[in-house]
Design an enzyme around this catalytic site. Structure first.
Site, short mmCIF file in Angstrom:
data_model
loop_
_atom_site.label_atom_id
_atom_site.label_comp_id
_atom_site.label_asym_id
_atom_site.label_seq_id
_atom_site.Cartn_x
_atom_site.Cartn_y
_atom_site.Cartn_z
CB ALA A 67 -0.88 -0.02 1.24
N GLY A 112 0.65 -4.96 0.85
CA GLY A 112 -0.57 -5.00 0.04
C GLY A 112 -0.35 -5.67 -1.32
CD GLU A 115 -2.31 -7.43 2.90
OE1 GLU A 115 -1.92 -6.29 2.57
OE2 GLU A 115 -2.95 -7.64 3.95
CD GLU A 135 1.96 -5.61 5.73
OE1 GLU A 135 2.72 -6.57 5.99
OE2 GLU A 135 1.18 -5.60 4.77
#
Ligand code: CO8
Length: 260
Positions: A67, A112, A115, A135
């Site tokens: 992200a 992300g 993911e 993260e």
């Protein structure tokens, strides 16, 4: 809709979705998440004769490096929850898409990005691909389903270690642990993904969609996957493609499926 951060090219019934923010290693900012939502929630359903979708990253270095950290460094707890929920909802659209979605992982798939790859039905990795959920290095945890899907693919033992240590896994280790389906030479990821989608395109479309739904049901709280399978099996029995598939087998010829 016109897209800013997604490049979409449809060729021979296969949509190639390229996340195109190469300067930020294709990090998923809000605009990109909204564009994925638009595509997987609506636009992809309007592509006639769609066989499947490939997701990849622009350039040679990254699939998606996570992200976009510049966007969420000041998030409040309530805003963080909103961000995470929105991303999860978009990734569910991918996971529940009725045609095969294959991640062609051409480089870093971190946070992300890992993911996103895990929300796809299948993953093809280039030999230089790298996977991880780093993260905790940022004082965060995955928010787009990483803690849940990683366990599904590699089991609790390995998932726990990867999530806690922020270690990065190379493509071969990712294949051996069950995270990716195939490792191919760098640059051949899309070709392999196309080959897989073409193979699936020769099967009955309703059956393909019901396989995706039934497999997903195993992981969905409140759903009885075995019952889902019974239901989906019954539905397939009512299709013309089932008659065609069974007749073709008995007549020793190739089935000609129509999706009906
Ligand atoms: N967000 C924003 N920008 C990024 C990101 C990112 N995730 N990753 C890389 N970039 C940018 C860099 O800042 C750099 O920009 P600039 O040239 O302007 O300085 C450019 O991309 C190139 O990156 P590097 O110079 O760092 O390239 P290196 O080859 O040195 O390193 C790495 C490559 C190892 C991939 C490194 O860039 C890196 O560690 N990136 C961050 C990886 C990461 O931590 N990802 C997880 C992010 S958190 C997340 O994904 C949570 C998901 C759930 C969110 C829930 C909602 C809140």
């Amino acid at each position: 809709m016109s897209y800013e951060n997604l490049q979409i090219a449809v060729e021979n019934g296969i949509a190639l979705v390229t996340i195109s923010r190469e300067k930020a290693l294709n990090a998923l900012n809000t605009q990109t998440i909204l564009e994925l939502q638009q595509f997987f929630g609506e636009d992809a359903y309007n592509i006639e004769g769609l066989k499947g979708i490939i997701i990849t990253g622009a350039g040679e270095k990254a699939f998606v490096a996570g992200a976009d950290i510049t966007e969420f460094k000041d998030l409040s707890p309530a805003e963080g929850m909103k961000f995470a929920k929105r991303g999860q909802d978009v990734f569910f659209l991918i996971e529940r898409f009725p045609r095969p979605v294959v991640a062609a992982v051409n480089g870093f798939a971190l946070g992300g990005g890992c993911e996103l790859a895990m929300a796809c039905h299948l993953r093809v990795a280039g030999e230089k691909a790298k996977f991880g959920q780093p993260e905790v290095n940022l004082g965060l945890i995955p928010g787009y389903g990483g803690t849940q899907r990683l366990i599904q693919y590699i089991g609790k033992t390995k998932a726990m270690e990867l999530l806690l240590t922020a270690d990065i896994m190379n493509a071969d280790d990712a294949r051996q642990s069950g995270l990716v389906n195939h490792v191919v030479p760098s640059g051949a990821e899309i070709e392999k993904a196309r080959e897989i989608i073409e193979k699936i395109a020769g099967k009955a479309p309703v059956a393909v969609a019901r396989v995706i739904e039934s497999v997903n049901a195993y992981f969905e709280e409140g759903l009885d996957g075995f019952w889902k399978e019974v239901d989906a099996f019954g539905e397939c029995c009512g299709t013309e493609d089932f008659r065609e598939g069974a007749s073709a087998f008995l007549e020793k010829r190739k089935a000609n499926f129509t999706g009906k």
